[in-house]
Design a protein around this motif. Structure first.
Motif: not given
Length: 353
Positions: A45, A118, A134, A136, A324-325
């Motif tokens: 991230m 991310s 955010t 990807n 993933q987030w």
């Protein structure tokens, strides 16, 4: 002879200095942007602040009817000729709008996917609203074996496409939006309208909408195509607490309203009560969110929201963790929290100033 060599050397060095200066001027905003790139979680991230104009107003004049069109625009406008290839795969997500104990409007979302690095991106375009979104990064070609490097590095240049790849976000007016995959759409495009794709409609809302109603009207002004034929709908909310799900069905843009002070979305078509799902966990995740919000009388503390997001993250049947987030946007205070892969030990606070 020595004098001629000395003069030639001076000319060569002067030419190199001039070229270096020209390159610096040409790439000054890009270099300034890449200098802000930092890794904020070991899972993959990152965070970056975009400086300069990423040309979205120009893009809105021409749009794109395929990912190739966007790739060409981004390559020419942002990447100075460095080619990019979008990588699109399916996803499953959960998002909801509720309130916290102070009455603030909370917009929360999970992004469930195969491994996806991310980026939290801050933008402040000259003709639009500042926002945090955010991105990807797998959409831009990054992967577990190909992550952005540390510092200003050539391998990081593709991150400059990030303004065109948001999957959720919040702008300075307190408008938030997130995409979620659905199994089907029904679209009839208008030849008189410009066409945008899955992620650039999010950029449209973040840059141009000051409330939910403006977001709806903006989206009505454009056709849409879904990158990689991965169909989506959108949960949108603003700081007044108004929220809607925007879907593309019955050959048009449909707005799913709610008579509640909260709303949730998952991977099923909600329009007209159709509830067309993927046949996986979308209804279970939706029910868990609604039950928790109603159990707390639409007044959740931050621990409730964090735990709820982690609880409804998707696991594959073989136990693979797809979450993933997770991100929480406080639309009242212009602040939030973001974390990767259920890692409650590294929840990162942020503010949109």
């Amino acid at each position: 002879m020595k004098k001629k060599l000395k003069i030639s050397l001076i000319l060569v060095l002067s030419l190199l200095a001039l070229i270096t200066m020209m390159l610096f001027v040409l790439f000054i905003n890009e270099l300034k942007t890449l200098k802000t790139l930092q890794q904020i979680d070991d899972y993959g991230m990152y965070r970056m602040t975009y400086y300069g104009d990423y040309g979205f107003d120009d893009f809105l004049e021409q749009g794109a009817v395929s990912d190739k069109d966007i790739e060409e625009f981004v390559t020419k406008r942002l990447l100075k000729g460095i080619p990019i290839k979008f990588n699109v795969t399916d996803s499953g997500c959960t998002a909801f709008v509720t309130r916290n104990k102070n009455g603030d409007i909370i917009f929360a979302r999970n992004f469930d996917f195969m491994y996806a690095p991310s980026m939290q991106l801050f933008t402040n375009p000259p003709n639009g609203y500042a926002s945090v979104s955010t991105v990807n990064l797998s959409f831009a070609g990054y992967s577990e074996d190909n992550l952005p490097a540390k510092g200003v590095h050539f391998d990081n240049f593709l991150t400059l496409a990030a303004p065109y790849l948001p999957f959720d976000g919040m702008n300075e007016k307190g408008v938030a939006i997130a995409l979620l995959a659905v199994p089907e759409v029904q679209i009839r495009n208008d030849e008189n309208k410009i066409t945008l794709n899955t992620t650039t409609v999010i950029r449209l809302v973040l840059d141009k909408a000051s409330n939910v109603d403006e977001a709806i009207e903006l989206l009505k002004g454009y056709n849409i195509y879904f990158s990689g034929d991965i169909y989506c709908h959108y949960l949108i909310a603003d700081r007044t607490g108004r929220s809607v799900i925007v879907e593309y069905y019955d050959n048009g843009l449909q707005v799913v309203e709610t008579d509640k002070e909260y709303q949730a979305a998952s991977n099923f078509v909600a329009y007209n009560g159709l509830n067309i799902g993927e046949g996986y966990t979308e209804f279970d995740r939706y029910d868990k969110v609604i039950n928790k919000i109603e159990d707390r009388n639409n007044s959740l503390n931050m621990d409730d929201v964090i735990s709820l997001l982690n609880d409804v993250g998707v696991y594959e049947e073989d136990g693979f963790d797809k979450l993933q987030w997770s991100v929480i946007y406080n639309l009242s205070s212009m602040s939030g929290k973001i974390w990767a892969h259920r890692n409650k030990n590294n929840i990162i606070d942020f503010e949109l100033k």
